[in-house]
Scaffold this motif. Structure first.
Motif, short mmCIF file in Angstrom:
data_model
loop_
_atom_site.label_atom_id
_atom_site.label_comp_id
_atom_site.label_asym_id
_atom_site.label_seq_id
_atom_site.Cartn_x
_atom_site.Cartn_y
_atom_site.Cartn_z
N LYS A 162 0.85 -1.19 0.00
CA LYS A 162 0.00 0.00 0.00
C LYS A 162 0.88 1.24 0.00
CE LYS A 162 -4.13 -1.76 2.27
NZ LYS A 162 -5.11 -1.32 1.28
N PRO A 163 0.53 2.28 -0.78
CA PRO A 163 1.30 3.51 -0.76
C PRO A 163 1.07 4.27 0.53
CG PRO A 163 -0.66 3.80 -2.08
CD PRO A 163 -0.61 2.34 -1.68
N SER A 164 1.94 5.24 0.77
CA SER A 164 1.76 6.07 1.96
C SER A 164 0.40 6.73 1.91
CB SER A 164 2.85 7.16 1.99
OG SER A 164 4.12 6.57 1.98
N LYS A 165 -0.22 6.88 3.07
CA LYS A 165 -1.55 7.49 3.11
C LYS A 165 -1.48 8.93 2.66
CE LYS A 165 -4.02 4.72 6.44
NZ LYS A 165 -5.06 4.75 7.47
N LEU A 166 -2.53 9.36 1.95
CA LEU A 166 -2.65 10.75 1.54
C LEU A 166 -3.23 11.53 2.70
CD1 LEU A 166 -4.12 10.23 -2.03
CD2 LEU A 166 -1.75 10.60 -1.42
N ALA A 167 -2.37 12.09 3.49
CA ALA A 167 -2.84 12.81 4.67
C ALA A 167 -3.61 14.06 4.29
CB ALA A 167 -1.64 13.17 5.55
N LEU A 179 0.74 15.72 -5.93
CA LEU A 179 0.41 15.01 -4.69
C LEU A 179 0.12 13.54 -4.96
CD1 LEU A 179 -0.35 14.80 -1.70
CD2 LEU A 179 -2.62 15.65 -2.30
N MET A 180 -0.72 13.27 -5.95
CA MET A 180 -1.12 11.89 -6.22
C MET A 180 0.07 11.04 -6.64
SD MET A 180 -4.41 11.42 -5.78
CE MET A 180 -5.91 12.39 -5.58
N LEU A 181 0.83 11.52 -7.61
CA LEU A 181 1.86 10.68 -8.21
C LEU A 181 3.13 10.58 -7.38
CD1 LEU A 181 1.46 11.42 -12.03
CD2 LEU A 181 0.67 9.46 -10.72
N THR A 182 3.25 11.39 -6.33
CA THR A 182 4.41 11.21 -5.44
C THR A 182 4.18 10.07 -4.46
OG1 THR A 182 3.54 12.97 -4.02
CG2 THR A 182 5.29 13.58 -5.55
N VAL A 183 2.95 9.64 -4.28
CA VAL A 183 2.69 8.56 -3.32
C VAL A 183 2.11 7.31 -3.97
CG1 VAL A 183 2.38 10.13 -1.39
CG2 VAL A 183 0.40 9.50 -2.75
N LEU A 184 1.73 7.38 -5.25
CA LEU A 184 1.16 6.22 -5.93
C LEU A 184 2.20 5.60 -6.85
CD1 LEU A 184 -2.31 7.72 -6.95
CD2 LEU A 184 -1.81 6.25 -4.98
N SER A 185 2.25 4.29 -6.88
CA SER A 185 3.22 3.60 -7.74
C SER A 185 2.66 2.25 -8.18
CB SER A 185 4.54 3.41 -7.00
OG SER A 185 5.47 2.70 -7.80
N VAL A 187 -6.04 -0.76 -3.60
CA VAL A 187 -4.74 -0.81 -2.91
C VAL A 187 -4.37 0.56 -2.32
CG1 VAL A 187 -2.28 -1.36 -3.13
CG2 VAL A 187 -3.98 -2.69 -4.41
N ALA A 188 -4.59 1.61 -3.07
CA ALA A 188 -4.30 2.95 -2.56
C ALA A 188 -5.09 3.20 -1.28
CB ALA A 188 -4.65 4.01 -3.60
N ASP A 189 -4.47 3.86 -0.33
CA ASP A 189 -5.10 4.10 0.97
C ASP A 189 -4.92 5.56 1.37
OD1 ASP A 189 -6.25 3.84 3.44
OD2 ASP A 189 -4.55 2.80 4.36
N PRO A 190 -5.99 6.36 1.32
CA PRO A 190 -7.36 6.03 0.96
C PRO A 190 -7.51 5.77 -0.54
CG PRO A 190 -7.15 8.38 1.29
CD PRO A 190 -5.84 7.79 1.69
N PRO A 191 -8.62 5.17 -0.96
CA PRO A 191 -8.82 4.87 -2.38
C PRO A 191 -8.92 6.13 -3.23
CG PRO A 191 -10.84 4.51 -1.15
CD PRO A 191 -9.76 4.75 -0.13
N ILE A 192 -8.59 5.97 -4.50
CA ILE A 192 -8.59 7.10 -5.43
C ILE A 192 -9.59 6.85 -6.55
CG2 ILE A 192 -7.19 8.46 -7.04
CD1 ILE A 192 -6.33 8.75 -4.13
N PHE A 196 -3.58 12.87 -13.77
CA PHE A 196 -4.31 12.70 -12.52
C PHE A 196 -4.81 14.01 -11.94
CE2 PHE A 196 -2.34 8.68 -13.02
CZ PHE A 196 -3.08 7.77 -12.28
N GLY A 197 -4.89 15.04 -12.77
CA GLY A 197 -5.32 16.35 -12.28
C GLY A 197 -6.74 16.39 -11.78
N LEU A 198 -7.60 15.48 -12.26
CA LEU A 198 -8.99 15.45 -11.82
C LEU A 198 -9.26 14.36 -10.79
CD1 LEU A 198 -11.03 16.05 -15.11
CD2 LEU A 198 -10.21 17.72 -13.44
N ALA A 199 -8.24 13.60 -10.43
CA ALA A 199 -8.43 12.49 -9.48
C ALA A 199 -8.91 13.01 -8.14
CB ALA A 199 -7.12 11.72 -9.32
N LYS A 200 -9.73 12.20 -7.46
CA LYS A 200 -10.27 12.57 -6.15
C LYS A 200 -10.06 11.43 -5.16
CE LYS A 200 -12.92 15.52 -5.23
NZ LYS A 200 -12.75 16.80 -4.53
N VAL A 201 -9.80 11.79 -3.93
CA VAL A 201 -9.78 10.80 -2.87
C VAL A 201 -11.20 10.29 -2.68
CG1 VAL A 201 -9.39 10.41 -0.41
CG2 VAL A 201 -7.78 11.81 -1.72
#
Length: 392
Positions: free
Chosen positions: A19-24, A118-124, A189-194, A217-222
């Motif tokens: 799981k990637p780091s949580k998006l705080a 923000l998204m792509l620094t923690v998602l892989s 898998v992403a935590d929280p989901p995207i 990923f500019g329109l992606a939402k938690v």
């Protein structure tokens, strides 16, 4: 497995993914630029993405030389570039990248820039495009991605130039599987989901093996967590790809992505855009044109892209159409979850079409035809068009 009881069982992929780091923190559509910058700052400083100076990227792109121009979208222009990096042995090496430059007057683009960093620094994940770095110097906002030599799915699926081989059946299924697994990573898998929110052929990039990667990923939402069932937001996305329930209510859910994926899958099957103004009026809307064929299994074969010339397994085509139908249900609760979709698609992929002709497919021959990298094109050519908000 629910809806996919007719398919052979298969192990779910991604179970071993970390799981990637949580998006705080995350940006909402209503965040101010200043507030979004404060929220992104801790992740930007974590070293997950490199911070480039504007001069670095000037040099990398040959001062944004037109010879390196790749494409242009709503965000701005995209250029091919080359940056130097040091490998594990300490030797200097060069890396090809795609540099996306934000148009300075774009306010919405600035918000999308922050969300994407923000998204792509923690998602892989192998099916997500990698963010190499960014530049936020003065008024300049640039994103630096890994370079995808075969460009977008859009450039290989629609309006294929004469003499260029169309995507064969096996390659189309491979792309569908990869996109589904990238989306499954975001949802499960992403935590929280995207929630991806911008599924379309122009945002699916292809490497030299035609393996797909989700980009932009500019329109992606938690996504919703806990007892929440949806995220309330302005309706944004691309015309034709947005789920009808989302358009009407503004309630964004994981099932909104499932509908958009169903549209993409139908485009892969038919070789047609979701909306194409260049076609006769009854055929301009892909969903309207395809509906009579999707309601009768005996007519499923009429959905197949003529460019395939019948080179596909009929049973696998039928299964792919069924998966698309399930994803395109008007009622979100009826649509399957992406993990089950991936299982169904992997079953389809286990039935490849084998013929001598497939050796001449783009997966085996031809040179890279790079037309664009993460960018958002507006209008033109009868293709999909970006809309910021729908009227109910």
């Amino acid at each position: 497995m629910g809806c996919f009881g007719c398919f052979a069982p298969a192990a779910r992929r991604g179970a071993g993914d970390l799981k990637p780091s949580k998006l705080a923190h995350h940006c909402t559509d209503d965040d101010s630029v200043a507030d979004a910058q404060r929220k992104v700052a801790p992740d930007v400083g974590s070293g997950c993405a490199h911070s480039f100076t504007f001069k670095d990227l000037l040099v990398a792109t040959g001062y944004f030389n037109e010879a390196n121009f790749i494409g242009e979208g709503g965000f701005g222009k995209v250029y091919k570039g080359k940056i130097s990096k040091t490998n594990s042995q300490g030797a200097s090496d060069a890396q090809m990248v795609a540099v996306k430059q934000l148009a300075r007057e774009s306010v919405q683009g600035r918000k999308e820039f922050l969300v994407e960093v923000l998204m792509l620094t923690v998602l892989s994940h192998p099916n997500l495009v990698s963010l190499v770095g960014f530049c936020a110097q003065g008024d300049e906002r640039l994103l630096v991605y890994e370079y995808m030599p075969f460009g977008s799915l859009e450039s290989h699926l629609f309006d294929v130039p004469h003499g260029k081989p169309p995507l064969d059946w096996n390659t189309r299924v491979k792309i569908a599987v990869g996109v589904a697994e990238g989306l499954s990573y975001l949802h499960n898998v992403a935590d929280p989901p995207i929630i991806y929110r911008d599924m379309k052929a122009a945002n699916i990039l292809l490497d030299e093996d035609f393996s797909p990667k989700l980009s932009d990923f500019g329109l992606a939402k938690v996504g919703p967590v806990g007892d929440r069932t949806h995220v309330s937001t302005r309706v944004m996305g691309t015309y034709g790809y947005c789920a009808p329930d989302y358009v009407v209510s503004g309630k964004l859910t994981m099932k909104s992505d499932i509908y958009s994926f169903g549209v993409l899958l139908l485009e892969l099957i038919t070789g047609r855009r979701i909306y194409d103004a260049s076609r006769p009026k009854p055929e301009q809307s892909l969903l309207t044109w395809s509906r009579p064929f999707m309601h009768d299994k005996r007519k499923f074969h009429r959905l197949a892209d003529p460019a395939l010339r019948g080179s596909y397994p009929p049973s696998a085509l039928n299964q792919l159409v069924v998966i698309s139908i399930m994803c395109l249900q008007d009622q979100p609760h009826v649509r399957p979850i992406i993990a089950d979709v991936a299982i169904g698609l992997n079953h389809v992929a286990s039935q490849p079409y084998a013929s001598l002709a497939s050796m001449g497919s783009p997966a085996y021959s031809g040179s890279p035809q790079y037309s664009r990298t993460p960018s958002r094109r507006r209008g033109g050519g009868g293709g999909s068009r970006r809309v910021s908000q729908y009227a109910s």
